[in-house]
Design a protein around this motif. Structure first.
Motif, PDB file in Angstrom:
ATOM      1  N   VAL A  79       0.792  -1.119  -0.023  1.00 47.72           N
ATOM      2  CA  VAL A  79      -0.047  -0.016  -0.029  1.00 47.72           C
ATOM      3  C   VAL A  79       0.913   1.337   0.052  1.00 47.72           C
ATOM      4  O   VAL A  79       0.423   2.260  -0.452  1.00 47.72           O
ATOM      5  N   GLY A  80       2.006   1.208   0.638  1.00 51.38           N
ATOM      6  CA  GLY A  80       3.036   2.169   0.423  1.00 51.38           C
ATOM      7  C   GLY A  80       3.372   2.689  -1.030  1.00 51.38           C
ATOM      8  O   GLY A  80       3.346   3.787  -1.384  1.00 51.38           O
ATOM      9  N   PHE A  81       3.523   1.707  -1.632  1.00 46.56           N
ATOM     10  CA  PHE A  81       3.727   1.935  -3.197  1.00 46.56           C
ATOM     11  C   PHE A  81       2.478   2.439  -3.855  1.00 46.56           C
ATOM     12  O   PHE A  81       2.590   3.376  -4.828  1.00 46.56           O
ATOM     13  N   LEU A  82       1.416   2.068  -3.403  1.00 46.48           N
ATOM     14  CA  LEU A  82       0.133   2.472  -4.021  1.00 46.48           C
ATOM     15  C   LEU A  82      -0.114   3.782  -3.833  1.00 46.48           C
ATOM     16  O   LEU A  82      -0.465   4.719  -4.434  1.00 46.48           O
ATOM     17  N   GLY A  83       0.192   4.236  -2.319  1.00 44.21           N
ATOM     18  CA  GLY A  83       0.004   5.603  -1.939  1.00 44.21           C
ATOM     19  C   GLY A  83       1.003   6.480  -2.740  1.00 44.21           C
ATOM     20  O   GLY A  83       0.689   7.763  -2.984  1.00 44.21           O
ATOM     21  N   ALA A  84       2.195   6.046  -2.975  1.00 43.80           N
ATOM     22  CA  ALA A  84       3.132   6.974  -3.809  1.00 43.80           C
ATOM     23  C   ALA A  84       2.700   7.338  -4.859  1.00 43.80           C
ATOM     24  O   ALA A  84       2.920   8.208  -5.549  1.00 43.80           O
ATOM     25  N   GLY A  85       1.894   6.544  -5.561  1.00 42.42           N
ATOM     26  CA  GLY A  85       1.187   6.617  -6.800  1.00 42.42           C
ATOM     27  C   GLY A  85       0.366   7.769  -6.794  1.00 42.42           C
ATOM     28  O   GLY A  85       0.186   8.487  -7.735  1.00 42.42           O
ATOM     29  N   ALA A  86      -0.515   8.037  -5.523  1.00 39.57           N
ATOM     30  CA  ALA A  86      -1.326   9.213  -5.542  1.00 39.57           C
ATOM     31  C   ALA A  86      -0.535  10.496  -5.177  1.00 39.57           C
ATOM     32  O   ALA A  86      -1.224  11.365  -4.877  1.00 39.57           O
ATOM     33  N   ILE A  87       0.442  10.464  -4.702  1.00 38.84           N
ATOM     34  CA  ILE A  87       1.410  11.753  -4.625  1.00 38.84           C
ATOM     35  C   ILE A  87       2.041  12.241  -5.743  1.00 38.84           C
ATOM     36  O   ILE A  87       2.546  11.554  -6.456  1.00 38.84           O
ATOM     37  N   MET A  88       1.604  13.628  -6.149  1.00 40.83           N
ATOM     38  CA  MET A  88       1.773  14.261  -7.204  1.00 40.83           C
ATOM     39  C   MET A  88       2.940  15.444  -6.650  1.00 40.83           C
ATOM     40  O   MET A  88       2.557  16.149  -5.831  1.00 40.83           O
ATOM     41  N   LYS A  89       3.854  15.410  -7.603  1.00 42.28           N
ATOM     42  CA  LYS A  89       4.904  16.653  -7.326  1.00 42.28           C
ATOM     43  C   LYS A  89       4.961  17.518  -8.765  1.00 42.28           C
ATOM     44  O   LYS A  89       5.330  16.968  -9.614  1.00 42.28           O
ATOM     45  N   GLU A  90       4.491  18.729  -8.686  1.00 41.35           N
ATOM     46  CA  GLU A  90       4.993  19.674  -9.760  1.00 41.35           C
ATOM     47  C   GLU A  90       5.833  20.582  -9.231  1.00 41.35           C
ATOM     48  O   GLU A  90       5.565  21.675  -8.612  1.00 41.35           O
ATOM     49  N   GLY A  91       6.977  20.738  -9.627  1.00 39.04           N
ATOM     50  CA  GLY A  91       8.010  21.611  -9.426  1.00 39.04           C
ATOM     51  C   GLY A  91       8.316  21.493  -7.712  1.00 39.04           C
ATOM     52  O   GLY A  91       8.640  20.188  -7.734  1.00 39.04           O
ATOM     53  N   VAL A  92       8.063  22.348  -7.171  1.00 41.42           N
ATOM     54  CA  VAL A  92       8.284  22.057  -5.549  1.00 41.42           C
ATOM     55  C   VAL A  92       6.827  21.804  -4.837  1.00 41.42           C
ATOM     56  O   VAL A  92       7.126  21.701  -3.680  1.00 41.42           O
ATOM     57  N   ASN A  93       6.048  21.956  -5.485  1.00 41.56           N
ATOM     58  CA  ASN A  93       4.822  21.581  -4.840  1.00 41.56           C
ATOM     59  C   ASN A  93       4.289  20.058  -4.706  1.00 41.56           C
ATOM     60  O   ASN A  93       4.572  19.393  -5.661  1.00 41.56           O
ATOM     61  N   VAL A  94       3.771  19.747  -3.538  1.00 44.36           N
ATOM     62  CA  VAL A  94       3.288  18.251  -3.379  1.00 44.36           C
ATOM     63  C   VAL A  94       2.077  18.234  -2.902  1.00 44.36           C
ATOM     64  O   VAL A  94       1.430  18.812  -2.043  1.00 44.36           O
ATOM     65  N   THR A  95       1.265  17.386  -3.567  1.00 43.22           N
ATOM     66  CA  THR A  95      -0.277  17.228  -3.216  1.00 43.22           C
ATOM     67  C   THR A  95      -0.346  15.682  -3.249  1.00 43.22           C
ATOM     68  O   THR A  95       0.357  14.778  -3.723  1.00 43.22           O
ATOM     69  N   GLY A  96      -1.702  15.356  -2.739  1.00 40.55           N
ATOM     70  CA  GLY A  96      -1.929  13.892  -2.437  1.00 40.55           C
ATOM     71  C   GLY A  96      -1.432  12.977  -1.360  1.00 40.55           C
ATOM     72  O   GLY A  96      -1.598  12.025  -1.065  1.00 40.55           O
ATOM     73  N   LEU A  97      -0.797  14.125  -0.284  1.00 40.97           N
ATOM     74  CA  LEU A  97      -0.211  13.184   0.801  1.00 40.97           C
ATOM     75  C   LEU A  97      -1.390  12.889   1.591  1.00 40.97           C
ATOM     76  O   LEU A  97      -1.489  11.474   2.262  1.00 40.97           O
ATOM     77  N   ASN A  98      -2.474  13.491   1.710  1.00 47.61           N
ATOM     78  CA  ASN A  98      -3.695  13.043   2.466  1.00 47.61           C
ATOM     79  C   ASN A  98      -4.329  11.684   1.760  1.00 47.61           C
ATOM     80  O   ASN A  98      -4.744  10.814   2.529  1.00 47.61           O
ATOM     81  N   THR A  99      -4.378  11.967   0.415  1.00 44.66           N
ATOM     82  CA  THR A  99      -5.066  10.700  -0.156  1.00 44.66           C
ATOM     83  C   THR A  99      -4.272   9.456   0.042  1.00 44.66           C
ATOM     84  O   THR A  99      -4.855   8.394   0.515  1.00 44.66           O
ATOM     85  N   ALA A 100      -2.891   9.554   0.013  1.00 43.02           N
ATOM     86  CA  ALA A 100      -2.077   8.394   0.264  1.00 43.02           C
ATOM     87  C   ALA A 100      -2.253   7.915   1.789  1.00 43.02           C
ATOM     88  O   ALA A 100      -2.394   6.651   2.036  1.00 43.02           O
ATOM     89  N   ALA A 101      -2.319   8.907   2.635  1.00 41.19           N
ATOM     90  CA  ALA A 101      -2.408   8.361   4.048  1.00 41.19           C
ATOM     91  C   ALA A 101      -3.872   7.890   4.503  1.00 41.19           C
ATOM     92  O   ALA A 101      -3.859   6.863   5.035  1.00 41.19           O
ATOM     93  N   THR A 102      -4.717   8.087   3.517  1.00 44.75           N
ATOM     94  CA  THR A 102      -6.014   7.529   3.725  1.00 44.75           C
ATOM     95  C   THR A 102      -6.015   6.110   3.095  1.00 44.75           C
ATOM     96  O   THR A 102      -6.795   5.251   4.001  1.00 44.75           O
ATOM     97  N   LEU A 103      -5.494   6.148   2.043  1.00 46.44           N
ATOM     98  CA  LEU A 103      -5.337   4.730   1.727  1.00 46.44           C
ATOM     99  C   LEU A 103      -4.534   3.766   2.406  1.00 46.44           C
ATOM    100  O   LEU A 103      -4.830   2.547   2.855  1.00 46.44           O
ATOM    101  N   TRP A 104      -3.549   4.323   3.162  1.00 47.41           N
ATOM    102  CA  TRP A 104      -2.892   3.574   4.191  1.00 47.41           C
ATOM    103  C   TRP A 104      -3.856   3.085   5.207  1.00 47.41           C
ATOM    104  O   TRP A 104      -3.977   1.884   5.819  1.00 47.41           O
ATOM    105  N   GLY A 105      -4.752   4.066   5.824  1.00 45.08           N
ATOM    106  CA  GLY A 105      -5.759   3.895   6.666  1.00 45.08           C
ATOM    107  C   GLY A 105      -6.770   2.773   6.323  1.00 45.08           C
ATOM    108  O   GLY A 105      -7.129   1.923   7.276  1.00 45.08           O
ATOM    109  N   SER A 106      -7.138   2.775   5.249  1.00 44.56           N
ATOM    110  CA  SER A 106      -8.115   1.809   4.559  1.00 44.56           C
ATOM    111  C   SER A 106      -7.547   0.372   4.804  1.00 44.56           C
ATOM    112  O   SER A 106      -7.990  -0.612   4.838  1.00 44.56           O
ATOM    113  N   ALA A 107      -6.079   0.319   4.241  1.00 44.06           N
ATOM    114  CA  ALA A 107      -5.516  -0.721   4.250  1.00 44.06           C
ATOM    115  C   ALA A 107      -5.308  -1.554   5.571  1.00 44.06           C
ATOM    116  O   ALA A 107      -5.546  -2.696   5.937  1.00 44.06           O
ATOM    117  N   ALA A 108      -5.062  -0.667   6.730  1.00 41.76           N
ATOM    118  CA  ALA A 108      -5.143  -0.934   7.980  1.00 41.76           C
ATOM    119  C   ALA A 108      -6.600  -1.351   8.662  1.00 41.76           C
ATOM    120  O   ALA A 108      -6.600  -2.428   9.302  1.00 41.76           O
TER     121      ALA A 108
END
Length: 240
Positions: A79-108
């Protein structure tokens, strides 16, 4: 035949109950994400929870508690790899961290259900939902609260107005020129400006600035062929 030997009505019923609750709890988490139109919504969270439950339940049936422990560890990694795919990086901006953490929670949640800890799965679901809902207004309140001069320090914003088709190239030039002048970039934001133009805002890390030196960098940015106008100003950011 091994397949017929593995048929155990009692164990199958237990698997059915585990997967059902994993599906329900994962769907509850995903529903909140779907309503907010996040990348990983209803189906994704339900699938992650059910998938985790299947692996843990299968490991228990095959190898007992020891097998389930290894399965949970592998689920976390996968799920860590799956969550990494949800994290988007554009330049120095990072989005999707909360989505990745939610997927981790769903796996738990799914792992708890797969191990037949249904009460624990329900509690985990409640806390994941609380993190995504109850904490949201707290975060918004903190972000909107003004900072006192005691708890803040100067930070600087550099702006460039350019044609929308050239914004990626201009952004790269801005970051390169600023970092070459020893002004590290913290974040980059892009905003539409009129029908055809864009405004690129570069936020620098809080530091002391030589006004004449930064003026020179901004002048070099303004001299770029694609830039219509460039300027900078000072603001505040929380003191570290």
């Amino acid at each position: 035949m091994q397949a017929l030997h593995n048929i155990d009505p009692s164990a199958t019923l237990n698997t059915l109950i585990s997967l059902f609750f994993a599906f329900v709890f994962g769907s509850v988490i995903g529903l909140e994400r779907q309503v907010r139109q996040r990348t990983a919504g209803l189906r994704t969270n339900a699938l992650v929870a059910v998938g985790a439950a299947v692996f843990v339940d299968l490991a228990i049936r095959m190898n007992g508690v020891d097998g389930s422990t290894r399965a949970v560890a592998n689920v976390i990694t996968g799920v860590g790899f799956l969550g990494a795919g949800a994290i988007m990086k554009e330049g120095v901006n990072v989005t999707g961290l909360n989505t990745a953490a939610t997927l981790w929670g769903s796996a738990a949640v799914g792992a708890c259900a797969g191990a037949s800890f249904l009460v624990e799965a329900a509690l985990a679901t409640l806390f994941v939902l609380a993190s995504n809902t109850l904490l949201r207004p707290v975060v918004n309140h903190i972000n909107r609260s003004p900072l006192s001069s005691v708890s803040s320090e100067a930070t600087y914003h550099v702006y460039a107005l350019c044609r929308r088709d050239d914004q990626s190239e201009v952004r790269e030039h801005m970051v390169r020129l600023l970092e070459a002048a020893q002004y590290p970039v913290r974040a980059v934001q892009k905003n539409h400006f009129g029908a055809t133009d864009s405004e690129i805002e570069v936020i620098l890390y809080a530091t002391s600035v030589n006004a004449e030196e930064l003026d020179g960098v901004v002048q070099r940015i303004e001299e770029l062929p694609s830039v219509l106008q460039a300027y900078w100003n000072a603001g505040t950011t929380p003191a570290g």
